[in-house]
Design a protein around this motif. Structure first.
Motif, PDB file in Angstrom:
ATOM      1  N   UNK A 116      35.915  40.751  42.812  1.00  0.00           N
ATOM      2  CA  UNK A 116      36.835  41.823  43.447  1.00  0.00           C
ATOM      3  C   UNK A 116      36.878  42.978  42.318  1.00  0.00           C
ATOM      4  N   UNK A 117      36.823  44.294  42.688  1.00  0.00           N
ATOM      5  CA  UNK A 117      36.815  45.252  41.887  1.00  0.00           C
ATOM      6  C   UNK A 117      38.275  46.006  41.926  1.00  0.00           C
ATOM      7  N   UNK A 118      38.955  45.747  43.142  1.00  0.00           N
ATOM      8  CA  UNK A 118      40.286  46.609  43.286  1.00  0.00           C
ATOM      9  C   UNK A 118      41.319  45.518  44.051  1.00  0.00           C
ATOM     10  N   UNK A 119      42.316  45.449  43.659  1.00  0.00           N
ATOM     11  CA  UNK A 119      43.303  44.227  44.007  1.00  0.00           C
ATOM     12  C   UNK A 119      43.636  44.468  45.373  1.00  0.00           C
ATOM     13  N   UNK A 193      52.824  46.939  45.906  1.00  0.00           N
ATOM     14  CA  UNK A 193      51.476  46.703  46.424  1.00  0.00           C
ATOM     15  C   UNK A 193      50.697  45.653  45.695  1.00  0.00           C
ATOM     16  N   UNK A 194      51.389  44.858  44.455  1.00  0.00           N
ATOM     17  CA  UNK A 194      50.805  43.872  43.813  1.00  0.00           C
ATOM     18  C   UNK A 194      51.231  42.523  44.294  1.00  0.00           C
ATOM     19  N   UNK A 195      51.999  42.500  45.314  1.00  0.00           N
ATOM     20  CA  UNK A 195      52.778  41.308  45.676  1.00  0.00           C
ATOM     21  C   UNK A 195      51.651  40.305  46.214  1.00  0.00           C
ATOM     22  N   UNK A 196      50.770  40.809  46.933  1.00  0.00           N
ATOM     23  CA  UNK A 196      49.815  39.739  47.478  1.00  0.00           C
ATOM     24  C   UNK A 196      48.811  39.285  46.559  1.00  0.00           C
ATOM     25  N   UNK A 201      57.791  40.103  40.439  1.00  0.00           N
ATOM     26  CA  UNK A 201      58.612  41.268  39.778  1.00  0.00           C
ATOM     27  C   UNK A 201      59.664  40.821  38.891  1.00  0.00           C
ATOM     28  N   UNK A 202      59.995  41.837  38.149  1.00  0.00           N
ATOM     29  CA  UNK A 202      61.324  41.654  37.098  1.00  0.00           C
ATOM     30  C   UNK A 202      62.355  41.264  37.877  1.00  0.00           C
TER      31      UNK A 202
END
Length: 301
Positions: A116-119, A193-196, A201-202
């Motif tokens: 993969x090249x994009x999350x 957007x990065x949760x998957x 998270x902090x």
């Protein structure tokens, strides 16, 4: 009063997004076509002209480029795949008249076993904090000439949910790149957007544990750029307390709030509410600055 600094000169046009509303008929009229390259004034201020003690000529919009001199939020490498060759990238900056650029890595490196090249294209594939991008940026900046460009290297390895190793990593950078890294971030407090991709998270508890590395940054005068979403369409201010805690806990650190807290997950917020949150934060903390990079809301329309 809102503070404007060099940090906010990256994409001044995106401020229009904050205004929202319908506007007047004149404001809704079709804008004139963009200037062609032949019509654009060429940048004529070399990096050397910004040396301390040198007097700057006044800006002349008739003869000079309208492009920004500063790009305060730039990622020279993608999440995956090939990046532009540095020499080609430096040439673009030179032609555009950019003389100062903050070089951010992509702090979240996609699992090296993945193609993969994009999350966003590969939910379930990890994209976790790493030193990989920073080391490439440091090496390329050192060995490839860029006489008309001032690059500020940034440490983007920081795992804000697990900050225990941050000081040791700073020491590693000191050893491998002595005196070269003078910024930290973009680091993620809450990036929905990065949760998957297993982004963690902090939390209020982890923020309290930042003290050792934030002390190093404070002592060195190193700013930190934080990506911290305001919220989402279901709850526009859900994560605001995280940034409030950060600012209250670390009032002596230079903190840049990336994208003014905006994200693709928040497209329907009342602009006046957004402005009020930003104004309150700026008025309360003289060390807070806003990064207005990224045209996320424009791209959603």
């Amino acid at each position: 009063m809102l503070r404007v600094s060099l940090l906010t000169l990256t994409t001044l046009g995106s401020l229009a997004v904050v205004g929202g509303g319908q506007g007047s008929a004149a404001a809704q009229a079709a804008p004139p076509p963009p200037a062609t390259p032949a019509q654009m004034a060429r940048p004529n201020r070399p990096l050397a002209s910004f040396e301390k003690g040198k007097k700057q000529d006044c800006y002349d919009r008739k003869t000079e480029s309208y492009g920004a001199l500063v790009d305060a939020h730039f990622h020279p490498r993608p999440f995956g795949g090939q990046a532009l060759p540095p020499a080609e990238l430096f040439d673009y900056f030179d032609k555009l008249g950019v003389r100062f650029v903050n070089y951010f890595g992509i702090g979240q490196s996609i699992d090296m076993r993945s193609s993969c090249t994009y999350y966003l294209d590969c939910p379930g594939t990890t994209a976790l904090p790493s030193i990989k991008n920073d080391f490439v940026n440091g090496q390329e900046t050192k060995v490839i000439p860029h006489p008309n460009l001032n690059i500020t290297l940034s440490m983007t390895f920081t795992d804000l949910a697990h900050p225990e190793t941050a000081v040791d990593n700073i020491k590693l950078y000191d050893k491998e790149f002595p005196g070269m890294f003078k910024w930290m971030g973009e680091a993620n407090v809450e990036k929905q957007a990065l949760l998957k991709n297993l982004h963690e998270p902090a939390t209020p508890e982890s923020i309290a544990k930042w003290a050792p590395f934030m002390k190093v940054l404070e002592e060195r005068g190193i700013p930190i750029t934080l990506h911290s979403d305001l919220g989402n369409d279901a709850n526009p201010t859900q994560f605001v307390p995280l940034m409030q805690q950060i600012l209250k806990t670390y009032p002596n650190n230079k903190i840049v709030w990336a994208h003014m807290g905006l994200s693709k997950e928040l497209s329907k917020m009342d602009p006046n509410q957004h402005i009020a949150i930003m104004k309150k934060a700026l008025d309360a903390d003289p060390n807070l600055m806003l990064d207005i990079s990224w045209d996320v809301l424009f791209n959603l329309t």
